[in-house]
Design a protein around this motif. Structure first.
Motif, PDB file in Angstrom:
ATOM      1  N   LEU A  90       0.800  -1.223   0.000  1.00 47.50           N
ATOM      2  CA  LEU A  90       0.000   0.000   0.000  1.00 47.50           C
ATOM      3  C   LEU A  90       0.833   1.273   0.000  1.00 47.50           C
ATOM      4  N   TRP A  91       1.922   1.308   0.760  1.00 50.20           N
ATOM      5  CA  TRP A  91       2.784   2.484   0.724  1.00 50.20           C
ATOM      6  C   TRP A  91       3.465   2.596  -0.630  1.00 50.20           C
ATOM      7  N   ASN A  92       3.852   1.468  -1.185  1.00 47.30           N
ATOM      8  CA  ASN A  92       4.498   1.455  -2.497  1.00 47.30           C
ATOM      9  C   ASN A  92       3.596   2.094  -3.550  1.00 47.30           C
ATOM     10  N   ALA A  93       2.323   1.750  -3.526  1.00 45.91           N
ATOM     11  CA  ALA A  93       1.362   2.334  -4.473  1.00 45.91           C
ATOM     12  C   ALA A  93       1.136   3.811  -4.186  1.00 45.91           C
ATOM     13  N   LEU A  94       1.056   4.176  -2.904  1.00 46.01           N
ATOM     14  CA  LEU A  94       0.816   5.564  -2.525  1.00 46.01           C
ATOM     15  C   LEU A  94       1.947   6.478  -2.983  1.00 46.01           C
ATOM     16  N   TYR A  95       3.173   5.938  -3.008  1.00 43.43           N
ATOM     17  CA  TYR A  95       4.332   6.708  -3.447  1.00 43.43           C
ATOM     18  C   TYR A  95       4.526   6.686  -4.962  1.00 43.43           C
ATOM     19  N   LYS A  96       3.453   6.353  -5.678  1.00 38.09           N
ATOM     20  CA  LYS A  96       3.387   6.442  -7.147  1.00 38.09           C
ATOM     21  C   LYS A  96       4.305   5.458  -7.871  1.00 38.09           C
ATOM     22  N   TYR A  97       4.501   4.290  -7.273  1.00 32.94           N
ATOM     23  CA  TYR A  97       5.110   3.176  -7.999  1.00 32.94           C
ATOM     24  C   TYR A  97       3.948   2.517  -8.750  1.00 32.94           C
ATOM     25  N   ARG A  98       3.761   2.896 -10.005  1.00 33.99           N
ATOM     26  CA  ARG A  98       2.577   2.476 -10.754  1.00 33.99           C
ATOM     27  C   ARG A  98       2.741   1.050 -11.259  1.00 33.99           C
ATOM     28  N   ALA A  99       1.813   0.196 -10.848  1.00 35.96           N
ATOM     29  CA  ALA A  99       1.866  -1.217 -11.230  1.00 35.96           C
ATOM     30  C   ALA A  99       0.487  -1.690 -11.637  1.00 35.96           C
ATOM     31  N   CYS A 100       0.445  -2.683 -12.510  1.00 36.03           N
ATOM     32  CA  CYS A 100      -0.818  -3.297 -12.911  1.00 36.03           C
ATOM     33  C   CYS A 100      -1.517  -3.844 -11.682  1.00 36.03           C
ATOM     34  N   GLU A 101      -2.782  -3.527 -11.546  1.00 34.33           N
ATOM     35  CA  GLU A 101      -3.557  -3.947 -10.386  1.00 34.33           C
ATOM     36  C   GLU A 101      -3.644  -5.464 -10.274  1.00 34.33           C
ATOM     37  N   TYR A 102      -3.449  -6.165 -11.387  1.00 35.37           N
ATOM     38  CA  TYR A 102      -3.570  -7.627 -11.381  1.00 35.37           C
ATOM     39  C   TYR A 102      -2.209  -8.315 -11.313  1.00 35.37           C
ATOM     40  N   CYS A 103      -1.355  -8.086 -12.305  1.00 39.28           N
ATOM     41  CA  CYS A 103      -0.106  -8.869 -12.393  1.00 39.28           C
ATOM     42  C   CYS A 103       1.115  -8.137 -11.838  1.00 39.28           C
ATOM     43  N   LEU A 104       0.938  -6.905 -11.339  1.00 41.35           N
ATOM     44  CA  LEU A 104       2.005  -6.105 -10.735  1.00 41.35           C
ATOM     45  C   LEU A 104       3.069  -5.642 -11.726  1.00 41.35           C
ATOM     46  N   ARG A 105       2.821  -5.792 -13.031  1.00 36.87           N
ATOM     47  CA  ARG A 105       3.767  -5.276 -14.014  1.00 36.87           C
ATOM     48  C   ARG A 105       3.917  -3.769 -13.838  1.00 36.87           C
ATOM     49  N   SER A 106       5.152  -3.280 -13.881  1.00 33.76           N
ATOM     50  CA  SER A 106       5.375  -1.846 -13.809  1.00 33.76           C
ATOM     51  C   SER A 106       4.706  -1.169 -15.004  1.00 33.76           C
ATOM     52  N   LEU A 107       3.963  -0.086 -14.750  1.00 29.40           N
ATOM     53  CA  LEU A 107       3.257   0.623 -15.816  1.00 29.40           C
ATOM     54  C   LEU A 107       4.038   1.813 -16.350  1.00 29.40           C
ATOM     55  N   TYR A 162      -4.619  -1.302 -15.337  1.00 30.90           N
ATOM     56  CA  TYR A 162      -4.119  -2.627 -15.702  1.00 30.90           C
ATOM     57  C   TYR A 162      -3.206  -2.491 -16.918  1.00 30.90           C
ATOM     58  N   CYS A 163      -2.321  -3.451 -17.077  1.00 28.64           N
ATOM     59  CA  CYS A 163      -1.380  -3.392 -18.193  1.00 28.64           C
ATOM     60  C   CYS A 163      -1.994  -3.880 -19.497  1.00 28.64           C
ATOM     61  N   SER A 164      -3.162  -4.516 -19.428  1.00 31.24           N
ATOM     62  CA  SER A 164      -3.757  -5.093 -20.637  1.00 31.24           C
ATOM     63  C   SER A 164      -5.225  -5.398 -20.398  1.00 31.24           C
ATOM     64  N   THR A 165      -5.931  -5.630 -21.496  1.00 33.32           N
ATOM     65  CA  THR A 165      -7.325  -6.069 -21.408  1.00 33.32           C
ATOM     66  C   THR A 165      -7.425  -7.383 -20.658  1.00 33.32           C
ATOM     67  N   GLU A 166      -6.484  -8.291 -20.921  1.00 30.77           N
ATOM     68  CA  GLU A 166      -6.521  -9.606 -20.285  1.00 30.77           C
ATOM     69  C   GLU A 166      -6.432  -9.503 -18.767  1.00 30.77           C
ATOM     70  N   CYS A 167      -5.532  -8.625 -18.276  1.00 28.26           N
ATOM     71  CA  CYS A 167      -5.410  -8.481 -16.824  1.00 28.26           C
ATOM     72  C   CYS A 167      -6.660  -7.842 -16.224  1.00 28.26           C
ATOM     73  N   ARG A 168      -7.243  -6.873 -16.912  1.00 29.66           N
ATOM     74  CA  ARG A 168      -8.464  -6.242 -16.397  1.00 29.66           C
ATOM     75  C   ARG A 168      -9.585  -7.273 -16.292  1.00 29.66           C
ATOM     76  N   ARG A 169      -9.733  -8.094 -17.330  1.00 31.59           N
ATOM     77  CA  ARG A 169     -10.770  -9.118 -17.313  1.00 31.59           C
ATOM     78  C   ARG A 169     -10.515 -10.172 -16.246  1.00 31.59           C
ATOM     79  N   ALA A 170      -9.255 -10.584 -16.113  1.00 31.70           N
ATOM     80  CA  ALA A 170      -8.927 -11.610 -15.116  1.00 31.70           C
ATOM     81  C   ALA A 170      -9.232 -11.116 -13.709  1.00 31.70           C
ATOM     82  N   ALA A 171      -8.871  -9.866 -13.413  1.00 29.81           N
ATOM     83  CA  ALA A 171      -9.149  -9.302 -12.094  1.00 29.81           C
ATOM     84  C   ALA A 171     -10.645  -9.227 -11.839  1.00 29.81           C
TER      85      ALA A 171
END
Length: 415
Positions: free
Chosen positions: A59-76, A117-126
């Motif tokens: 949660l702190w990592n996300a708050l500090y603007k480390y942008r990652a895919c909500e599903y697979c954690l890929r850096s955005l 999300y990094c892709s349509t697939e990750c958005r759908r999977a989540a």
């Protein structure tokens, strides 16, 4: 469990039936299960690739603007965006931009709550797995929403460097709530159940939350219940069940780190260049990391944690024959052989970093007892059984050969 690019993902829900190079066996009541080689494995060979049952960014990592895919954690972030933020240099331009693998044109937001999300697939999977339950919709910025209150409470109790996230537990609940076959998922999560006793579970909570863990744990449980309660999971919301759930995440959670900049560096390392351009590029990268260290310190990656069913069967050794990594810039765990492994041999990873593994047997045991609640009996520890019961620091204080420079080098290696 649906997932993007399914042929890239290895997943097993039944211990002992994993196929390929490994199998899970029960060892004894103390160690529980272990992972064993079914055939000879060569040093450097990829033993398996596994995606997590569930994962979440810290949660702190996300708050500090480390942008990652909500599903697979890929850096955005693109590698250049990543380097600019970490170095504090807004005008930085990376050479060889073609080595960046991030494709912003493929990124998609949840139309209701706008998480990325990094892709349509990750958005759908989540959405299929847990996001219907956890989507905040128009309440994303409502500080009084039960989920937002839960996350804020967690951040107030668990400061960086982070080792866990309450949202990992929230996603476990959401997965069961959304599943048609709830018993199936409860059975899978039960395979990860902590074997710790109640007093050991309290130690884990103490380690994660600090001195006020008892009151904080109850406060978290109340917020967790208000946000997510489900009759099918009533035990998880009881004081004992919530503590056990906490212990499960604390003992089985595997850290996940992703970085678009790291991928760019690996791509540059693989380039075939003449001697002078190679030296110039290497010098540029070295200086970039020095600038980042000055500006940002050690917090380079998008960081989170996940629960991996197969990897969780790997026991610890102070002299491991395998290691886990995340080279794909997402939550896919690669287990790779560090040495040749014979058929029937147990596959072990290390819960300690390289520097910790070089410390005395007594020091290693102290770290493992405090963080993982067991005493190691691996071959390295067995061979050092007659060594003095002093920590590495005590050894250094008593020794004549150590210098201040040696200590500094140890500290830098420990980072």
């Amino acid at each position: 469990m649906a997932a993007p690019s399914g042929d890239m993902f290895s997943f097993c829900s039944e211990p002992g039936k994993v196929g390929g190079l490994v199998e899970v066996r029960f060892i004894d009541k103390v160690k529980g299960r272990g992972l064993f080689a079914k055939k000879a494995i060569c040093k450097g060979e990829n033993i398996f690739i596994e995606r997590p049952l569930v994962s979440a960014q810290f949660l702190w990592n996300a708050l500090y603007k480390y942008r990652a895919c909500e599903y697979c954690l890929r850096s955005l972030e693109t590698a250049e965006e990543n380097a600019r933020r970490l170095s504090g240099n807004a005008s930085l331009l990376l050479p060889h931009p073609e080595q960046c693998s991030i494709r912003p044109e493929l990124h998609q937001a949840c139309p209701r709550c706008q998480v990325m999300y990094c892709s349509t697939e990750c958005r759908r999977a989540a959405l299929e797995q847990y996001h219907q339950v956890l989507c905040l919709g128009q309440s994303r910025d409502d500080l009084e929403h039960p989920l937002n209150k839960l996350q804020e409470a967690w951040r107030s109790m668990h400061y960086p460097p982070e080792t866990a996230s309450i949202m990992l537990m929230a996603r476990m609940v959401a997965i069961v709530k959304q599943a048609q076959d709830k018993g199936h998922w409860l059975s899978i999560f039960s395979q990860l159940c902590s074997r710790t006793a109640s007093e050991q579970e309290e130690q884990i909570a103490h380690k994660l939350l600090g001195e006020k863990f008892q009151g904080q744990l109850e406060s978290l449980r109340n917020l967790f219940t208000a946000a997510l309660y489900d009759d099918h999971l009533s035990r998880w919301f009881s004081p004992e069940g919530f503590r056990s759930l906490f212990a499960l995440v604390g003992t089985n959670g595997q850290g996940i780190g992703t970085s678009s900049l790291s991928q760019w560096v690996h791509g540059c390392d693989a380039l075939e260049l003449p001697v002078q351009p190679r030296e110039q590029l290497d010098a540029y990268i070295d200086q970039l990391y020095k600038d980042i260290e000055t500006e940002t310190g050690d917090f380079l990656n998008c960081e989170g944690s996940g629960l991996f069913l197969l990897q969780s069967s790997c026991n610890h050794s102070c002299f491991p024959n395998a290691e886990a990594s995340f080279p794909d810039n997402n939550f896919l765990l690669h287990l790779t052989a560090l040495s040749d492994i014979t058929a029937g041999e147990e596959i072990c990873i290390s819960y300690l970093d390289c520097c910790q593994r070089e410390r005395s047997r007594h020091s290693r045991h102290k770290i493992l007892r405090e963080n993982y609640l067991f005493v190691c009996s691996c071959p390295k520890c067995h061979s050092q059984a007659d060594d003095p019961d002093v920590t590495s620091e005590e050894e250094e204080e008593e020794g004549d050969g150590e210098t201040e420079g040696d200590d500094l080098e140890d500290e830098m290696t420990d980072v």
